[in-house]
Design a protein around this motif. Structure first.
Motif, PDB file in Angstrom:
ATOM      1  N   CYS A  16      37.610  28.615  -6.720  1.00 23.24           N
ATOM      2  CA  CYS A  16      36.716  27.870  -5.832  1.00 23.24           C
ATOM      3  C   CYS A  16      37.573  26.993  -4.913  1.00 23.24           C
ATOM      4  O   CYS A  16      38.409  26.231  -5.393  1.00 23.24           O
ATOM      5  N   ASP A  18      36.784  24.471  -3.242  1.00 22.33           N
ATOM      6  CA  ASP A  18      36.452  23.043  -3.292  1.00 22.33           C
ATOM      7  C   ASP A  18      36.870  22.370  -4.595  1.00 22.33           C
ATOM      8  O   ASP A  18      37.416  21.283  -4.588  1.00 22.33           O
ATOM      9  N   THR A  23      36.129  31.189 -10.531  1.00 19.37           N
ATOM     10  CA  THR A  23      34.763  31.721 -10.484  1.00 19.37           C
ATOM     11  C   THR A  23      34.636  33.017 -11.266  1.00 19.37           C
ATOM     12  O   THR A  23      33.546  33.412 -11.663  1.00 19.37           O
ATOM     13  N   TYR A  29      30.634  34.974 -10.054  1.00 24.07           N
ATOM     14  CA  TYR A  29      31.119  35.854  -9.003  1.00 24.07           C
ATOM     15  C   TYR A  29      29.891  36.518  -8.403  1.00 24.07           C
ATOM     16  O   TYR A  29      29.137  37.192  -9.098  1.00 24.07           O
ATOM     17  N   MET A  48      36.498  31.727  -2.138  1.00 22.35           N
ATOM     18  CA  MET A  48      35.319  31.691  -2.998  1.00 22.35           C
ATOM     19  C   MET A  48      34.842  30.259  -3.181  1.00 22.35           C
ATOM     20  O   MET A  48      35.614  29.319  -3.104  1.00 22.35           O
ATOM     21  N   LEU A  49      33.558  30.140  -3.473  1.00 27.96           N
ATOM     22  CA  LEU A  49      33.008  28.846  -3.878  1.00 27.96           C
ATOM     23  C   LEU A  49      32.231  29.091  -5.166  1.00 27.96           C
ATOM     24  O   LEU A  49      31.580  30.124  -5.310  1.00 27.96           O
ATOM     25  N   CYS A  50      32.284  28.147  -6.101  1.00 24.18           N
ATOM     26  CA  CYS A  50      31.427  28.280  -7.267  1.00 24.18           C
ATOM     27  C   CYS A  50      30.019  27.879  -6.812  1.00 24.18           C
ATOM     28  O   CYS A  50      29.846  27.298  -5.737  1.00 24.18           O
ATOM     29  N   CYS A  53      29.514  24.070  -5.896  1.00 21.91           N
ATOM     30  CA  CYS A  53      30.105  23.615  -4.637  1.00 21.91           C
ATOM     31  C   CYS A  53      29.365  24.212  -3.445  1.00 21.91           C
ATOM     32  O   CYS A  53      29.219  23.550  -2.419  1.00 21.91           O
TER      33      CYS A  53
END
Ligand SMILES: [Zn+2]
Length: 93
Positions: A16, A18, A23, A29, A48-50, A53
């Motif tokens: 992630c 942020d 993830t 995912y 990627m972001l979780c 976030c």
């Protein structure tokens, strides 16, 4: 010539951007609609972001319609509870 991929680089793609959570490890995912990703200020190859976030950036909770109907969003990977909830699946309490 065969292209070489660095394992650390591949692993980094799942981090992630942020909060640095993995993830892939947290099973968050997923793919969201392009417009949602853009709304969060992300570019297609921006990492990627979780879920947490992504929701922080959007300032709202994700809804099932935010996720396109791709296999990646439907049972290909084991699902984290938060992911199941956002996808609209309900667990028997
Ligand atoms: Zn995060």
């Amino acid at each position: 010539m065969k292209q070489q991929y660095n394992e650390a680089e591949i692993a980094a793609r799942f981090i992630c951007v942020d909060c640095s959570v993995d993830t892939c490890e947290s099973n968050e995912y997923y793919m969201v609609q392009d417009a949602v990703w853009k709304e969060a200020g992300m570019t297609p190859d921006g990492g990627m972001l979780c879920l947490g976030c992504l929701e922080d950036r959007l300032k709202r909770q994700l809804k099932p319609h935010d996720f396109p109907d791709y296999p990646i969003n439907h049972g290909v990977f084991p699902r984290f509870d938060r992911m199941m909830n956002r996808l609209g699946y309900r667990r028997a309490a």
